[in-house]
Design a protein around this motif. Structure first.
Motif, mmCIF file in Angstrom:
data_model
loop_
_atom_site.group_PDB
_atom_site.id
_atom_site.type_symbol
_atom_site.label_atom_id
_atom_site.label_comp_id
_atom_site.label_asym_id
_atom_site.label_seq_id
_atom_site.Cartn_x
_atom_site.Cartn_y
_atom_site.Cartn_z
ATOM 1 N N ASP A 202 0.823 -1.212 0.000
ATOM 2 C CA ASP A 202 0.000 0.000 0.000
ATOM 3 C C ASP A 202 0.853 1.257 0.000
ATOM 4 O O ASP A 202 0.480 2.279 -0.588
ATOM 5 C CB ASP A 202 -0.930 0.004 1.222
ATOM 6 N N ARG A 203 1.982 1.199 0.650
ATOM 7 C CA ARG A 203 2.840 2.388 0.726
ATOM 8 C C ARG A 203 3.399 2.745 -0.655
ATOM 9 O O ARG A 203 3.646 3.910 -0.953
ATOM 10 C CB ARG A 203 3.960 2.164 1.737
ATOM 11 N N HIS A 204 3.606 1.732 -1.505
ATOM 12 C CA HIS A 204 4.079 1.994 -2.867
ATOM 13 C C HIS A 204 2.915 2.346 -3.793
ATOM 14 O O HIS A 204 3.065 3.173 -4.693
ATOM 15 C CB HIS A 204 4.824 0.773 -3.401
ATOM 16 N N ALA A 205 1.764 1.717 -3.572
ATOM 17 C CA ALA A 205 0.621 1.930 -4.457
ATOM 18 C C ALA A 205 -0.065 3.267 -4.198
ATOM 19 O O ALA A 205 -0.666 3.848 -5.100
ATOM 20 C CB ALA A 205 -0.388 0.798 -4.282
ATOM 21 N N GLY A 206 0.020 3.762 -2.956
ATOM 22 C CA GLY A 206 -0.741 4.951 -2.583
ATOM 23 C C GLY A 206 -2.106 4.558 -2.055
ATOM 24 O O GLY A 206 -2.618 3.461 -2.329
ATOM 25 N N ASP A 207 -2.712 5.440 -1.274
ATOM 26 C CA ASP A 207 -4.006 5.140 -0.669
ATOM 27 C C ASP A 207 -5.091 4.987 -1.730
ATOM 28 O O ASP A 207 -5.039 5.627 -2.791
ATOM 29 C CB ASP A 207 -4.409 6.244 0.309
ATOM 30 N N PRO A 208 -6.102 4.165 -1.449
ATOM 31 C CA PRO A 208 -7.232 4.035 -2.373
ATOM 32 C C PRO A 208 -7.982 5.359 -2.530
ATOM 33 O O PRO A 208 -7.829 6.278 -1.717
ATOM 34 C CB PRO A 208 -8.129 2.990 -1.685
ATOM 35 N N ALA A 209 -8.797 5.419 -3.552
ATOM 36 C CA ALA A 209 -9.559 6.635 -3.843
ATOM 37 C C ALA A 209 -10.428 7.041 -2.663
ATOM 38 O O ALA A 209 -11.071 6.189 -2.021
ATOM 39 C CB ALA A 209 -10.433 6.417 -5.080
ATOM 40 N N ALA A 210 -10.488 8.338 -2.388
ATOM 41 C CA ALA A 210 -11.274 8.846 -1.262
ATOM 42 C C ALA A 210 -12.755 8.517 -1.411
ATOM 43 O O ALA A 210 -13.469 8.351 -0.413
ATOM 44 C CB ALA A 210 -11.073 10.350 -1.131
ATOM 45 N N GLN A 211 -13.234 8.389 -2.659
ATOM 46 C CA GLN A 211 -14.646 8.095 -2.895
ATOM 47 C C GLN A 211 -15.069 6.739 -2.341
ATOM 48 O O GLN A 211 -16.262 6.472 -2.172
ATOM 49 C CB GLN A 211 -14.962 8.131 -4.395
ATOM 50 N N LEU A 212 -14.095 5.876 -2.053
ATOM 51 C CA LEU A 212 -14.413 4.558 -1.504
ATOM 52 C C LEU A 212 -14.835 4.628 -0.035
ATOM 53 O O LEU A 212 -15.354 3.646 0.505
ATOM 54 C CB LEU A 212 -13.220 3.615 -1.653
ATOM 55 N N ALA A 213 -14.608 5.763 0.598
ATOM 56 C CA ALA A 213 -15.026 5.970 1.996
ATOM 57 C C ALA A 213 -14.466 4.883 2.915
ATOM 58 O O ALA A 213 -15.186 4.256 3.691
ATOM 59 C CB ALA A 213 -16.550 6.038 2.101
ATOM 60 N N LEU A 214 -13.163 4.693 2.830
ATOM 61 C CA LEU A 214 -12.466 3.740 3.680
ATOM 62 C C LEU A 214 -11.679 4.497 4.745
ATOM 63 O O LEU A 214 -11.146 5.575 4.481
ATOM 64 C CB LEU A 214 -11.494 2.883 2.854
ATOM 65 N N ASP A 215 -11.595 3.931 5.942
ATOM 66 C CA ASP A 215 -10.715 4.480 6.967
ATOM 67 C C ASP A 215 -9.327 3.879 6.752
ATOM 68 O O ASP A 215 -9.156 2.661 6.871
ATOM 69 C CB ASP A 215 -11.220 4.132 8.365
ATOM 70 N N ILE A 216 -8.348 4.713 6.432
ATOM 71 C CA ILE A 216 -6.991 4.243 6.142
ATOM 72 C C ILE A 216 -6.122 4.549 7.363
ATOM 73 O O ILE A 216 -6.011 5.711 7.775
ATOM 74 C CB ILE A 216 -6.410 4.936 4.896
#
Length: 221
Positions: free
Chosen positions: A112-126
């Motif tokens: 995940d650190r290389h990929a970057g956080d998922p799109a904010a529209q997914l409404a996930l707590d990261i």
């Protein structure tokens, strides 16, 4: 479907054949290493691997969510495999819309650190590891020190080798110790590794639609 109930740090949990851990008291489902977009990342580098793994992973998630009463879903790291995984956002958005009332937490893993956080529209707590819901510390890496809480983690993609002397199988497994429990990889395109077990670890193998115990390890292996 046959689940295996066991106790971790005084809490009753269920090990599901979907390769997920369910904590009934909190209505919490934990899965490790789904690696969305891994196949796409391989194809981006010219490796001819199958399409459809994102939909396969989402269907598996739906099956796990339908099997138990879930209010909170936790991904134990490696939610996205690489930057190419962001191409799967439309499919993930459609899945999220079907589960709009579900609380979803993603614990960041090394991919995940290389990929970057998922799109904010997914409404996930990261969140970063460890993510505490006492008495557990939900992590990606299993090697957090004593005092963190009972660590529930992934990263290793554990498998266990079963042999009858002539034939052998490598099956996904849960490995539960006094201070940590490692979940099998949930993703459809992840592979597995025989992990080094400590004396006293309990091993639970996933075979088809059942989870069964192969006993307690008597020495390190």
């Amino acid at each position: 479907m046959s689940v295996h109930e066991t106790e971790l740090s005084g809490e009753r949990v269920q090990l599901l054949p979907h390769k997920a851990l369910y904590w009934p008291r909190e209505r919490l489902l934990a899965v490790a290493d789904i690696h969305f977009g891994k196949a796409a990342a391989f194809r981006a580098h010219g490796v001819p691997v199958p399409h459809g793994t994102t939909q396969e992973n989402l269907a598996a998630l739906d099956a796990a969510l339908a099997a138990v009463d879930v209010a909170h879903l936790i991904f134990l790291g490696d939610f996205l495999h690489a930057q190419a995984a962001h191409a799967a956002t439309d499919a993930l958005l459609a899945w999220r819309a079907r589960h709009a009332g579900l609380r979803v937490t993603v614990v960041r893993g090394n991919h995940d650190r290389h990929a970057g956080d998922p799109a904010a529209q997914l409404a996930l707590d990261i969140v970063d590891e460890p993510y505490h819901v006492a008495p557990f510390a939900f992590c990606h890496h299993p090697d957090f020190p004593a005092g963190t809480g009972h660590v529930i983690a992934g990263h290793i993609h554990p498998v266990y080798r079963l042999s009858d002397g002539r034939d052998a199988l490598r099956l996904p497994c849960f490995a539960a110790g006094v201070q940590r429990t490692v979940l099998p990889a949930f993703g459809a395109f992840t592979g597995g590794h025989a992990m080094r077990l400590a004396g006293g670890d309990r091993v639970f193998v996933v075979a088809g639609d059942a989870v069964f115990s192969v006993g307690k390890i008597t020495s390190g292996t």
